[in-house]
Design an enzyme around this catalytic site. Sequence first.
Site, short mmCIF file in Angstrom:
data_model
loop_
_atom_site.label_atom_id
_atom_site.label_comp_id
_atom_site.label_asym_id
_atom_site.label_seq_id
_atom_site.Cartn_x
_atom_site.Cartn_y
_atom_site.Cartn_z
CG HIS A 139 8.87 6.02 13.52
ND1 HIS A 139 9.10 4.74 13.94
CD2 HIS A 139 7.85 5.93 12.62
CE1 HIS A 139 8.25 3.91 13.32
NE2 HIS A 139 7.48 4.62 12.52
N GLY A 155 6.48 9.45 10.10
CA GLY A 155 5.79 9.10 8.86
C GLY A 155 4.31 9.40 8.84
NE ARG A 204 -3.64 -1.74 2.96
CZ ARG A 204 -3.31 -2.78 3.72
NH1 ARG A 204 -2.10 -2.87 4.24
NH2 ARG A 204 -4.18 -3.74 3.96
NE ARG A 226 7.79 -1.36 12.19
CZ ARG A 226 6.96 -0.36 11.90
NH1 ARG A 226 7.43 0.74 11.35
NH2 ARG A 226 5.68 -0.46 12.16
#
Length: 328
Positions: free
Chosen positions: A293, A295, A164, A245
């Site tokens: 982090h 996002g 996705r 990750r």
Amino acid sequence: MHTAQKIMKVFITRRIPQEGLKILSQAGVCKVSLWDSDEPVSRAELLKGVAGAHGLLCLLSDKIDTEVLDAAGPNLKVISTLSVGFDHMAMDEIKKRGVRVGYTPDVLTDATAELTVALLLATARRLPEGVVEVINGGWSTWKPLWLCGYGLSGSTVGVIGLGRIGMAIARRLKPFGVKKLLYSGRTDKSYAAEVEGEYVPLDTLVSESDFVVVSCALTPDTQGLCNKQFFCKMKNTAVFINTSRGAVVNQEDLYRALSSGQIACAGLDVTTPEPLPTDHPLLTLKNCVVLPHIGSATYSTRGIMAELSANNLLAGLQGTDMPSELKF
């Protein structure tokens, strides 16, 4: 005879956006106890808070292992994670106990894809370096080669993991005039045709791409995937971006590749550990941009994530269909 519904206990491991808390408080089926802090819950408090709980709403930073499941006990029906990733949970053990799991996949796709493009441009065009030069008085006269970077126009972009988010990144990068879009992963994707994506072996992607974007899930196969051998195959003008990750990358190998000029630059929104210690070698490099982090960090996305995780939790408590259930 109608018996009053038993109020179930729910533990939430962090202060989450109001949208989610509101849904739970108005549902009238559960009593919420919340670790009311922006900082992660300690291990001891997690074990205490989860005791006897019917439902658990957790974050990526909470390790949900056998010890936590044992502490919760037999009441536990559902775990709802405020994330798309689930590598922080002992899935085999959870499955064994028949506990349902909810997660928040689609709602953060757009925000993460936007951030990935922003990070790619900031890294390739050396924006953080430029800002520092302005502040420090390094900006003098116009110089033809000063702060030159790499553009997307006419380039080859390689996306590792065209799920996705990978697909959403590809859709956004195409209008920049990308000439070729390569992708690798477990399978050829029919929907890649929309972005004229070409399915290639990983080695081909790594050696031919001007921009390598990592957007795969963390699995035993992808753990440490981006290592010395990987970086050695990249062009020395190539830009490496990871928003998946941290553990997909061997950071020592990345440091060596960046400091030796093996690759041009890297942009990371994820690291190991998180947060990255301030004395980490990667943070000494001008050609490495590290973000904390973020996002999915838009106000609307975080609100929708909180709503979805609350609705997943309620469905698990009531034994109804979850809006977004992890099938395993």
